[in-house]
Design a protein around this motif. Structure first.
Motif, mmCIF file in Angstrom:
data_model
loop_
_atom_site.group_PDB
_atom_site.id
_atom_site.type_symbol
_atom_site.label_atom_id
_atom_site.label_comp_id
_atom_site.label_asym_id
_atom_site.label_seq_id
_atom_site.Cartn_x
_atom_site.Cartn_y
_atom_site.Cartn_z
ATOM 1 N N GLY A 75 -12.406 9.392 -7.561
ATOM 2 C CA GLY A 75 -12.901 9.999 -6.343
ATOM 3 C C GLY A 75 -11.847 9.902 -5.257
ATOM 4 O O GLY A 75 -10.725 9.453 -5.495
ATOM 5 N N GLY A 76 -12.234 10.324 -4.040
ATOM 6 C CA GLY A 76 -11.257 10.359 -2.949
ATOM 7 C C GLY A 76 -11.659 9.456 -1.798
ATOM 8 O O GLY A 76 -12.802 9.457 -1.346
ATOM 9 N N GLY A 77 -10.692 8.667 -1.346
ATOM 10 C CA GLY A 77 -10.907 7.831 -0.169
ATOM 11 C C GLY A 77 -9.606 7.682 0.576
ATOM 12 O O GLY A 77 -8.551 8.123 0.102
ATOM 13 N N LYS A 78 -9.649 7.100 1.732
ATOM 14 C CA LYS A 78 -8.435 6.877 2.511
ATOM 15 C C LYS A 78 -8.725 5.798 3.534
ATOM 16 O O LYS A 78 -9.874 5.605 3.939
ATOM 17 N N ALA A 79 -7.669 5.094 3.963
ATOM 18 C CA ALA A 79 -7.837 4.084 5.009
ATOM 19 C C ALA A 79 -6.816 4.317 6.103
ATOM 20 O O ALA A 79 -5.704 4.761 5.825
ATOM 21 N N VAL A 80 -7.202 4.036 7.331
ATOM 22 C CA VAL A 80 -6.194 3.970 8.392
ATOM 23 C C VAL A 80 -6.378 2.657 9.143
ATOM 24 O O VAL A 80 -7.501 2.218 9.413
ATOM 25 N N ILE A 81 -5.236 2.046 9.445
ATOM 26 C CA ILE A 81 -5.222 0.865 10.316
ATOM 27 C C ILE A 81 -4.667 1.338 11.656
ATOM 28 O O ILE A 81 -3.612 1.996 11.692
ATOM 29 N N LEU A 82 -5.381 1.056 12.731
ATOM 30 C CA LEU A 82 -4.845 1.372 14.056
ATOM 31 C C LEU A 82 -3.842 0.275 14.390
ATOM 32 O O LEU A 82 -4.235 -0.886 14.578
ATOM 33 N N GLU A 83 -2.566 0.630 14.393
ATOM 34 C CA GLU A 83 -1.525 -0.390 14.500
ATOM 35 C C GLU A 83 -1.668 -1.172 15.803
ATOM 36 O O GLU A 83 -1.726 -0.586 16.888
ATOM 37 N N PRO A 84 -1.734 -2.527 15.709
ATOM 38 C CA PRO A 84 -1.878 -3.332 16.929
ATOM 39 C C PRO A 84 -0.607 -3.269 17.791
ATOM 40 O O PRO A 84 0.448 -2.838 17.298
#
Ligand code: NAD
Length: 345
Positions: A75-84
């Motif tokens: 399946g499809g997923g994704k992650a983003v981290i908001l860079e500190p």
């Protein structure tokens, strides 16, 4: 928020916060219809939270479509981290992100993407098993992504220019990082001539010197008269303004989300520019990771990556028959796959 999830048809959105490391992360799971969700993790400074949400949901949908058309049980997923802000502890941030991934119990597996590096994934692997493409598995997706783009260019040239070789053709490559530099090497070996552009001028000039290529300033790459425009840097590079400037009969590259909006696929069609949909073109890395983790050998992986050319040829022909843009055709085929019609593409 829900309007965004409805627009992209994303099933789940997880928000994770860890005050000790400064982690603020979003994980979107578009679909687990064909298998557990897989997709890279971006770590970027977004203009605002809405921009991060847009990015993660569009990318998650793209991953579902990519896996579906590559014939993978994923399946499809994704992650983003908001860079500190500067000065954060990178290791602690990625270990916290790993715990967030682990909390999803294998429904989402992460990998590298813009702003993340192999060393970061090694930290992620300390807190979750659900990570692909780190030192522990020794799998590097970029060379196979480049091979897939090469196959996509070959298929596009056959379709649009009626030629069965890249020899003597001229390509304008935007971005010569992990994928673009390897692709440039493959194209040079195949006898193509290159014009390169990169925001990192030193990187572009060093590679150009090695390959005997020409370089132009980053913004000038759209205006280069050539046989193919090859975007391997950023998303949203195909929009109303840039499409009007292109002097190439075809576009195929590795960048994710190349179309600024769905209407840009139709804009390209109206200009008679053949567009190889990005998530089909750049599936080589995902294929390599998925098959590598299922124990497949090098030959089998290369064969399945090269089959990207066959999938694209089917999409081009179907688009021509239906009078649709290639991007709308690919989306439609991917949706059919997700909805259980397995005899497509
Ligand atoms: P990378 O960061 O190694 O390379 C990107 C390059 O683009 C860098 O050299 C950067 O300086 C350059 N760049 C940035 N802005 C630019 C601009 N405005 N004009 C020209 N150059 C610019 O990334 P990568 O791993 O090579 O990936 C390239 C693209 O392909 C990304 O969009 C990525 O999401 C996508 N992609 C990569 C893989 C993979 O296996 N690495 C797989 C699928 C998709």
């Amino acid at each position: 928020m829900f309007a965004n999830l409805e627009r992209t048809n994303v099933a789940e959105l997880h928000l994770h916060r860890d005050p000790h490391s400064g982690l603020r992360a979003l994980i979107a799971i578009h679909s687990t219809q064909l298998g557990p969700a897989v997709g890279g993790c971006r770590c970027l400074r977004y203009d605002d939270e809405d921009a991060a949400l847009q990015d993660v949901t569009r990318l998650a949908r793209g991953m579902s479509y990519k896996a579906a058309l590559a014939g993978l049980p994923l399946g499809g997923g994704k992650a983003v981290i908001l860079e500190p802000p500067d000065g954060y502890d990178r290791g602690a941030l990625y270990r916290a992100f790993g715990r967030a991934v682990e909390s999803l119990n294998g429904r989402y597996t992460t990998a590298v993407d813009a702003g993340t590096r192999l060393e970061d994934l090694d930290q992620v692997a300390r807190t979750t098993r659900h990570v692909w493409g780190y030192s522990g598995d020794g799998l590097d997706p970029s060379p196979l992504t480049a091979l897939g783009v090469f196959a996509a260019l070959d298929a596009s040239v056959r379709q649009r220019l009626g030629r069965d070789s890249l020899r003597g053709l001229h390509f304008a490559v935007q971005g010569v990082g992990h994928v673009g530099s390897r692709l440039a090497l493959l194209l040079t070996r195949a006898g193509a001539r290159l014009t390169l552009a990169d925001a990192d001028a030193k990187r572009a000039s060093e590679l150009a010197a090695r390959l005997g290529a020409r370089i132009v300033a980053p913004d000038a790459i759209y205006d280069v008269p050539c046989d193919g425009f090859v975007p391997c840097a950023l998303g949203a590079v195909l929009n109303r303004a840039t499409i009007a400037r292109l002097r190439a009969p075809l576009v195929a590259g590795s960048a994710n989300n190349q179309l600024a909006g769905d209407e840009d696929g139709e804009r390209l069609r109206r200009r008679d520019i053949l567009y190889a949909p990005d998530y089909v073109t750049n599936a080589g890395g995902l294929i390599a990771l998925a098959l590598g983790h299922s124990g497949a050998g090098r030959t089998r992986i290369r064969q399945q990556v090269l089959a990207i050319g066959t999938t694209l040829t089917r999409i081009f022909r179907e688009a021509e028959r239906a009078g649709w843009s290639t991007s709308a055709t690919a989306d439609d085929l991917a949706e059919q796959r997700l909805n259980g019609h397995r005899n497509v593409a």
